[in-house]
Design a protein around this motif. Sequence first.
Motif, mmCIF file in Angstrom:
data_model
loop_
_atom_site.group_PDB
_atom_site.id
_atom_site.type_symbol
_atom_site.label_atom_id
_atom_site.label_comp_id
_atom_site.label_asym_id
_atom_site.label_seq_id
_atom_site.Cartn_x
_atom_site.Cartn_y
_atom_site.Cartn_z
ATOM 1 N N ALA A 383 0.831 -1.213 0.000
ATOM 2 C CA ALA A 383 0.000 0.000 0.000
ATOM 3 C C ALA A 383 0.860 1.256 0.000
ATOM 4 N N ASP A 384 1.919 1.261 0.812
ATOM 5 C CA ASP A 384 2.815 2.419 0.848
ATOM 6 C C ASP A 384 3.436 2.665 -0.521
ATOM 7 N N SER A 385 3.874 1.592 -1.170
ATOM 8 C CA SER A 385 4.519 1.729 -2.475
ATOM 9 C C SER A 385 3.538 2.239 -3.523
ATOM 10 N N LEU A 386 2.339 1.671 -3.556
ATOM 11 C CA LEU A 386 1.344 2.083 -4.537
ATOM 12 C C LEU A 386 0.950 3.547 -4.362
ATOM 13 N N LEU A 387 0.662 3.925 -3.130
ATOM 14 C CA LEU A 387 0.216 5.299 -2.878
ATOM 15 C C LEU A 387 1.301 6.309 -3.225
ATOM 16 N N ALA A 388 2.555 5.972 -2.940
ATOM 17 C CA ALA A 388 3.647 6.896 -3.221
ATOM 18 C C ALA A 388 3.839 7.081 -4.720
ATOM 19 N N CYS A 389 3.788 5.984 -5.482
ATOM 20 C CA CYS A 389 4.028 6.140 -6.922
ATOM 21 C C CYS A 389 2.850 6.846 -7.599
ATOM 22 N N ILE A 390 1.633 6.636 -7.111
ATOM 23 C CA ILE A 390 0.490 7.367 -7.654
ATOM 24 C C ILE A 390 0.606 8.862 -7.339
ATOM 25 N N ALA A 391 1.002 9.168 -6.108
ATOM 26 C CA ALA A 391 1.173 10.578 -5.730
ATOM 27 C C ALA A 391 2.235 11.249 -6.589
ATOM 28 N N ASP A 392 3.333 10.552 -6.873
ATOM 29 C CA ASP A 392 4.388 11.112 -7.720
ATOM 30 C C ASP A 392 3.867 11.397 -9.120
ATOM 31 N N ALA A 393 3.119 10.440 -9.686
ATOM 32 C CA ALA A 393 2.615 10.619 -11.048
ATOM 33 C C ALA A 393 1.601 11.754 -11.121
ATOM 34 N N GLU A 394 0.741 11.848 -10.098
ATOM 35 C CA GLU A 394 -0.247 12.930 -10.098
ATOM 36 C C GLU A 394 0.419 14.290 -9.929
ATOM 37 N N MET A 413 3.236 -0.187 -13.312
ATOM 38 C CA MET A 413 2.866 1.216 -13.474
ATOM 39 C C MET A 413 3.152 1.610 -14.917
ATOM 40 N N GLY A 414 2.180 2.240 -15.559
ATOM 41 C CA GLY A 414 2.367 2.694 -16.923
ATOM 42 C C GLY A 414 2.202 4.193 -17.023
ATOM 43 N N ALA A 439 11.032 0.628 -4.276
ATOM 44 C CA ALA A 439 10.759 -0.795 -4.067
ATOM 45 C C ALA A 439 11.953 -1.510 -3.453
ATOM 46 N N ILE A 440 13.152 -1.210 -3.951
ATOM 47 C CA ILE A 440 14.359 -1.845 -3.414
ATOM 48 C C ILE A 440 14.568 -1.430 -1.963
ATOM 49 N N GLU A 441 14.355 -0.160 -1.676
ATOM 50 C CA GLU A 441 14.518 0.320 -0.304
ATOM 51 C C GLU A 441 13.511 -0.315 0.646
ATOM 52 N N MET A 442 12.366 -0.745 0.122
ATOM 53 C CA MET A 442 11.352 -1.393 0.946
ATOM 54 C C MET A 442 11.592 -2.899 1.098
#
Length: 492
Positions: A383-394, A413-414, A439-442
């Motif tokens: 969940a942390d990974s998904l939310l962060a990458c969505i926030a970055d893209a937005e 992610m596309g 992802a690697i850091e997690m």
Amino acid sequence: MPICFSAFTWPDNALSACLFCPPMNAPASLPAFTRRPVSAELREALQQRFGARCHTAQAMREQHGVDESIFSVEPPDVVVFAQSTAEVAEVVTLAAQHKVPVIPFGAGSSLEGHLLAVEGGISLDVSGMNAILAVNTEDLTVTVQPGVTREQLNREIRHQGLFFPIDPGADATIGGMCATRASGTNAVRYGTMRENVLALEVVTASGEVIRTGTRAKKSSAGYDLTRLMVGSEGTLGVMTEITLKVYPLPEAVSAATCMFEDISDAVRAVMDIIQMGVPIARCELLDTASVRFVNAYSQLGLPEKTMLLMEFHGSPAGVQEQAETVQAITDEHQGSAFAWANTPEERTRLWTARHTSYFAAVQSRPGCKCITTDTCVPISRLADSLLACIADAEAARIPHFLLGHVGDGNFHMGYLVDPNDAAECALAEQLSDKLVQRAIEMGGTCTGEHGVGLHKMRFLPQECGEGALDMMRAIKQALDPHRIMNPGKIFA
């Protein structure tokens, strides 16, 4: 045409050449690939041996010089279509004598530049090696040639009450799926290619034919060469026969969809499903953008929210029990609109929409190109990974979509970019890099199923460490001293 290095890190003021960007010089710190072209002598030998199945025409070479990645590379010098293990061995032996590269080619659907002839050489097309050699129903194994596709295999064994569960979406060849250690939608229950390949026949870099593994379910005999080859991306040899586990067709199958307002609620529901030990067969997540795209593309009429698409296998009573348990869990996490798809037609419609979601997304922005990446993280960090990458893209205001095999922490992610906007392309690559680094850091990996190819090479030192990377290089050097097997992939 210049080799594309757009997937590698470059200075802020330097863009490199790719399908999306104007040709520019790659940064000096990037790997420098030197082409090793096929000599006139080798070309003549191949043409004499393979006749009409040896091609040097530009159109055929270009067809074998691209995959689904973003890279633009000069095509191979020669394309040879092999029809048997003996012919593969002949091609590799000739290549070894002349020290030119050999790049195995199947369906051409890889995503990270695996099939590109960065040093020139021979594209060895094994798609014609597409025979199912043996079906052992009592042992639940099959042996196939590498050009067999997963859909072909399932069509041909279905009448014996069997199926092969690994489903990466594309109708990839079994050889290509082995090479990239593919997984897909069923991995949460049935595992990946790593768990489902029992034995191989391989043509080595010297042209020798070896066998690894047996049809037995387990072995303690020596090094596990089968696992070494699975995921090696054609850099250690050419697989010419593959023995796989297959499974009885489930007595009952049911699919269900459930909608969520918040993507974190969907992920937490999945975590509870897994921790409760529910043997769910498939558990896919589509973000709101993906649902919107597939609605438009496949005319589904789904509520445009974050969606879980799930499938249950077993006896009728077992499937009902699994589904009821899952529905109760999703209710606890604010899931809504829980809907069943019990008929084969309904299930096929849903899963076809899922598998065409990439094309649905690309069609949503006419003329765009998609920069896509995949990672896999421990499910507790998903969940942390998904939310962060969505926030970055937005925040970057780049059109995007997210798909996930969330049952095992793997997601895609596309980024939908304007191919004529170099700055937008570069920004999407930076977002992709940030996603992978996170992802690697997690405690995760730079790729859950696409493989390394060209695109992910620079992340391996961080993920694996230099010691492990040195061991990989030592294995490559020992088994392929002249670097003829798909050179330039995994590590430079």
